[in-house]
Design a protein around this motif. Structure first.
Motif, PDB file in Angstrom:
ATOM      1  N   UNK A  38     -14.685  13.314  31.383  1.00 49.20           N
ATOM      2  CA  UNK A  38     -15.768  13.208  30.406  1.00 49.20           C
ATOM      3  C   UNK A  38     -16.074  14.517  29.720  1.00 49.20           C
ATOM      4  N   UNK A  39     -15.145  15.483  29.799  1.00 51.94           N
ATOM      5  CA  UNK A  39     -15.342  16.818  29.216  1.00 51.94           C
ATOM      6  C   UNK A  39     -14.168  17.143  28.298  1.00 51.94           C
ATOM      7  N   UNK A  40     -14.466  17.698  27.130  1.00 50.03           N
ATOM      8  CA  UNK A  40     -13.418  18.139  26.223  1.00 50.03           C
ATOM      9  C   UNK A  40     -13.032  19.587  26.541  1.00 50.03           C
ATOM     10  N   UNK A  41     -11.738  19.910  26.454  1.00 48.64           N
ATOM     11  CA  UNK A  41     -11.291  21.241  26.871  1.00 48.64           C
ATOM     12  C   UNK A  41     -11.450  22.316  25.805  1.00 48.64           C
ATOM     13  N   UNK A  42     -11.388  23.558  26.246  1.00 52.41           N
ATOM     14  CA  UNK A  42     -11.132  24.687  25.353  1.00 52.41           C
ATOM     15  C   UNK A  42      -9.615  24.708  25.158  1.00 52.41           C
ATOM     16  N   UNK A  43      -9.146  24.602  23.925  1.00 53.18           N
ATOM     17  CA  UNK A  43      -7.700  24.547  23.685  1.00 53.18           C
ATOM     18  C   UNK A  43      -7.217  25.922  23.257  1.00 53.18           C
ATOM     19  N   UNK A  44      -6.256  26.454  24.001  1.00 59.11           N
ATOM     20  CA  UNK A  44      -5.844  27.842  23.808  1.00 59.11           C
ATOM     21  C   UNK A  44      -4.769  28.030  22.751  1.00 59.11           C
ATOM     22  N   UNK A  45      -3.889  27.055  22.586  1.00 63.52           N
ATOM     23  CA  UNK A  45      -2.727  27.232  21.720  1.00 63.52           C
ATOM     24  C   UNK A  45      -2.992  26.966  20.250  1.00 63.52           C
ATOM     25  N   UNK A  46      -1.903  26.929  19.473  1.00 59.78           N
ATOM     26  CA  UNK A  46      -2.014  26.585  18.056  1.00 59.78           C
ATOM     27  C   UNK A  46      -2.613  25.196  17.927  1.00 59.78           C
ATOM     28  N   UNK A  47      -3.480  24.955  16.939  1.00 64.09           N
ATOM     29  CA  UNK A  47      -3.871  25.844  15.841  1.00 64.09           C
ATOM     30  C   UNK A  47      -5.235  26.497  16.044  1.00 64.09           C
ATOM     31  N   UNK A  48      -5.647  26.689  17.285  1.00 60.76           N
ATOM     32  CA  UNK A  48      -7.026  27.062  17.570  1.00 60.76           C
ATOM     33  C   UNK A  48      -7.241  28.578  17.673  1.00 60.76           C
ATOM     34  N   UNK A  49      -8.519  28.953  17.676  1.00 63.84           N
ATOM     35  CA  UNK A  49      -8.918  30.364  17.606  1.00 63.84           C
ATOM     36  C   UNK A  49      -8.368  31.240  18.726  1.00 63.84           C
ATOM     37  N   UNK A  50      -8.297  30.768  19.991  1.00 62.57           N
ATOM     38  CA  UNK A  50      -7.776  31.665  21.027  1.00 62.57           C
ATOM     39  C   UNK A  50      -6.371  32.189  20.737  1.00 62.57           C
ATOM     40  N   UNK A  51      -5.495  31.318  20.213  1.00 59.03           N
ATOM     41  CA  UNK A  51      -4.153  31.773  19.862  1.00 59.03           C
ATOM     42  C   UNK A  51      -4.196  32.733  18.681  1.00 59.03           C
ATOM     43  N   UNK A  52      -5.044  32.469  17.716  1.00 59.44           N
ATOM     44  CA  UNK A  52      -5.183  33.376  16.577  1.00 59.44           C
ATOM     45  C   UNK A  52      -5.643  34.755  17.035  1.00 59.44           C
ATOM     46  N   UNK A  53      -6.583  34.786  17.968  1.00 60.01           N
ATOM     47  CA  UNK A  53      -7.068  36.066  18.495  1.00 60.01           C
ATOM     48  C   UNK A  53      -5.964  36.822  19.226  1.00 60.01           C
ATOM     49  N   UNK A  54      -5.144  36.086  20.000  1.00 59.11           N
ATOM     50  CA  UNK A  54      -4.055  36.726  20.733  1.00 59.11           C
ATOM     51  C   UNK A  54      -3.006  37.285  19.782  1.00 59.11           C
ATOM     52  N   UNK A  55      -2.650  36.516  18.770  1.00 57.94           N
ATOM     53  CA  UNK A  55      -1.650  36.977  17.795  1.00 57.94           C
ATOM     54  C   UNK A  55      -2.148  38.216  17.062  1.00 57.94           C
ATOM     55  N   UNK A  56      -3.411  38.208  16.688  1.00 60.73           N
ATOM     56  CA  UNK A  56      -3.963  39.389  16.014  1.00 60.73           C
ATOM     57  C   UNK A  56      -3.906  40.616  16.915  1.00 60.73           C
ATOM     58  N   UNK A  57      -4.171  40.418  18.208  1.00 62.92           N
ATOM     59  CA  UNK A  57      -4.143  41.558  19.127  1.00 62.92           C
ATOM     60  C   UNK A  57      -2.721  42.077  19.307  1.00 62.92           C
ATOM     61  N   UNK A  58      -1.730  41.201  19.261  1.00 58.23           N
ATOM     62  CA  UNK A  58      -0.333  41.607  19.397  1.00 58.23           C
ATOM     63  C   UNK A  58       0.142  42.335  18.136  1.00 58.23           C
ATOM     64  N   UNK A  59      -0.237  41.827  16.983  1.00 55.77           N
ATOM     65  CA  UNK A  59       0.223  42.413  15.718  1.00 55.77           C
ATOM     66  C   UNK A  59      -0.536  43.674  15.337  1.00 55.77           C
ATOM     67  N   UNK A  60      -1.745  43.796  15.820  1.00 58.91           N
ATOM     68  CA  UNK A  60      -2.537  44.977  15.471  1.00 58.91           C
ATOM     69  C   UNK A  60      -3.104  44.878  14.064  1.00 58.91           C
ATOM     70  N   UNK A  61      -3.188  46.000  13.391  1.00 60.38           N
ATOM     71  CA  UNK A  61      -3.819  46.079  12.071  1.00 60.38           C
ATOM     72  C   UNK A  61      -2.858  45.578  10.999  1.00 60.38           C
TER      73      UNK A  61
END
Length: 248
Positions: A162-185
């Motif tokens: 009865x609970x919806x998950x936090x989804x880590x992968x594409x296309x959601x924000x957690x993956x975007x945050x990780x990619x940004x941290x890997x790529x840097x500026x």
């Protein structure tokens, strides 16, 4: 078994020679980033240090010392260890105590999902454990055809708990945050996401703020499916900046 799309190896080589960074962002959570880089190496693409997985994205949501119950493959277990969290067990372990304390549940694609595992996972979530999913892809392409993906398992756990998950992968924000941290500026408005799933790759391009090139290979939905599909209220038909037809 692993065969590159014709011209892809040379295309990546030329991109790198031109000074462009190439990052492989995948919702494949079963294998570790090292294993997936090894596969790319086997077909002629140098990839160590350039692979980002949904398991790593899920791991980035964990805290050191957190007690984690999972159903997933080696990639998930590696990500849990890398985060400094404590893997207390897998849901498919028949010897796992029913009353074990759990802080977070991480659900991913695996081939040993069963009713007992569903019972353990959903019970832990109902008791208050965070529910993290590596991705919500309903299907997964194989050389023998499409099979149920991690999202099918996630849906079962969500229904039972009865609970919806936090989804880590594409296309959601957690993956975007990780990619940004890997790529840097990096100015993402000048970057391109190349992929075959409009619902994940195209929507991820929108999430991270880059262009999207839709490759009609692998999982390529029909025109009507794309026209009728939406992500966060926006029609997916508008997501592709460039369409690459499958090489014959």
């Amino acid at each position: 078994m692993h065969q590159p799309i014709a011209g892809s190896v040379d295309a990546i080589r030329r991109l790198r020679e031109a000074g462009h960074r190439v990052l492989f962002v995948t919702n494949n959570s079963h294998s570790s980033a090292h294993e997936q880089a090894s596969v790319l190496e086997s077909i002629g693409i140098a990839a160590f240090g350039d692979v980002v997985t949904a398991s790593q994205s899920a791991g980035a949501l964990l805290h050191a010392g957190e007690r984690v119950l999972t159903c997933g493959g080696p990639g998930v277990m590696q990500a849990i260890a890398d985060a400094g969290a404590v893997l207390i067990g897998r849901s498919d372990d028949p010897n796992l105590p029913q009353d074990i304390e759990v802080d977070s549940v991480v659900v991913a694609f695996h081939r040993t999902f069963d009713f007992a595992g569903l019972t353990r996972l959903s019970a832990s979530i109902r008791k208050g454990a965070r529910f993290i999913a590596t991705n919500d892809d309903a299907t997964y392409p194989t050389p023998d055809g499409v099979i149920p993906g991690g999202g099918a398992i996630v849906s079962a756990v969500a229904t039972a708990s009865g609970v919806q998950p936090i989804i880590a992968g594409k296309p959601y924000a957690p993956m975007a945050n990780l990619v940004r941290s890997v790529l840097g500026d990096v100015d993402m408005s000048t970057a391109w996401m190349v992929g075959d799933r409009v619902s994940t790759d195209g929507a991820f391009a929108r999430t991270i703020g880059c262009h999207f090139a839709h490759v009609r290979s692998g999982v390529a939905p029909g025109k009507d499916e794309v026209l009728n599909a939406e992500f966060e209220g926006e029609n997916l038909a508008s997501f592709a900046d460039f369409i690459i037809e499958k090489y014959q």
